[in-house]
Enzyme design. Sequence first.
Site, PDB file in Angstrom:
ATOM      1  N   SER A   1       0.809  -1.214   0.000  1.00 47.34           N
ATOM      2  CA  SER A   1       0.000   0.000   0.000  1.00 47.34           C
ATOM      3  C   SER A   1       0.845   1.268   0.000  1.00 47.34           C
ATOM      4  CB  SER A   1      -0.916   0.014   1.231  1.00 47.34           C
ATOM      5  OG  SER A   1      -1.802  -1.082   1.214  1.00 47.34           O
TER       6      SER A   1
ATOM      7  N   HIS B   1       0.130  -2.023  -6.721  1.00 49.82           N
ATOM      8  CA  HIS B   1      -0.714  -1.744  -5.559  1.00 49.82           C
ATOM      9  C   HIS B   1      -2.160  -2.019  -5.922  1.00 49.82           C
ATOM     10  CE1 HIS B   1      -2.765   1.355  -2.755  1.00 49.82           C
ATOM     11  NE2 HIS B   1      -2.830   0.132  -2.255  1.00 49.82           N
TER      12      HIS B   1
ATOM     13  N   GLU C   1      -2.189   0.298  -9.143  1.00 50.83           N
ATOM     14  CA  GLU C   1      -1.098   1.208  -9.444  1.00 50.83           C
ATOM     15  C   GLU C   1       0.154   0.392  -9.777  1.00 50.83           C
ATOM     16  OE1 GLU C   1      -1.397   4.983  -6.714  1.00 50.83           O
ATOM     17  OE2 GLU C   1      -2.106   3.245  -5.578  1.00 50.83           O
TER      18      GLU C   1
ATOM     19  N   ASN D   1      -2.734   6.410  -2.082  1.00 54.84           N
ATOM     20  CA  ASN D   1      -2.672   6.541  -0.624  1.00 54.84           C
ATOM     21  C   ASN D   1      -2.110   7.887  -0.184  1.00 54.84           C
ATOM     22  OD1 ASN D   1      -3.914   4.514   0.914  1.00 54.84           O
ATOM     23  ND2 ASN D   1      -2.403   3.022   0.198  1.00 54.84           N
TER      24      ASN D   1
END
Length: 304
Positions: free
Chosen positions: A113, A134, A146, A185
């Site tokens: 993450s 990700h 991602e 994130n």
Amino acid sequence: MHVGVIGAGLMGHGIALVMARAGHQVAVHDPVPEARAALMARVAESLATLGVEGAAASAALALIRVEETLAGAVADADVVFEAAPEKLPLKRSIFAQIEAAAPASAILASNTSVMPITSIMQDLKAKHRALGTHWWNPAHMIPLVEVVSTEWTDSASADTMMELLAGAGKTPVRVAKDVPGFIGNRLQHALWREAVSLVERGICDAEAVDVVIKASFGRRLAVLGPLENADLVGTDLTLDIHETVLADLENRAGPSPYLRALVADGKLGMKTGEGFRRWTPEEAAATRARVARHLQRLQDILQD
């Protein structure tokens, strides 16, 4: 294509499900025997959540096999996804094992993450084929993945990964520079930092924060990104707003003391019954179910 997945838990089983539904042969390993034993039932349950049952579910399950050893899971892999816990020494150790056992042509991908992919892959001999992917939780329902390149990742490996994910029905986005948190994130936790600060400063309670987001700009976010929105209202208005508000936003470097106190007091959220808000087991289950229904409805709409 042959896909190896290391980790049979929350993320690993979802990655295996996605790859199998796309018609790829998938081998999964987890060092925990109980996780290996539960994998097929977990995948079947997630398929049912997606409305995939009967022959379609059986076809996907038939493409997944459980391997007792890591070497067995990656021996014939064209691509390997690591989905282990977010512990840097563990991930480095796993990739050392993967590199020793997988074909020299295999693309090696870490699912994380926030951890920089460079720090995970720095000890590999063939860094050019290593990258980050990700996947968002739940992996079988959230479209985005991602794809994170390091300074060593070659374009062919990144291109192949983008094509693989797009072919499996995901929405891959290329992250050209390896930074903690990647794109999603960094954006998400910038919002969370300010949300925590609003409660910490006594401006409102946690419920008010959640209601404001869900009943206002949150409704636009699925169809209008923040920079699209800035262009919609005008960059001049955006600048005027920033001139007034940015100086008052939370900007300390570390986590909130309020958040640290919650964790220290054992108030860990739904799993303990209290975090920023109080949760009964029934309320927590209802919230999880509501999120799953919402994600499924969105997926159905997009497929139509």
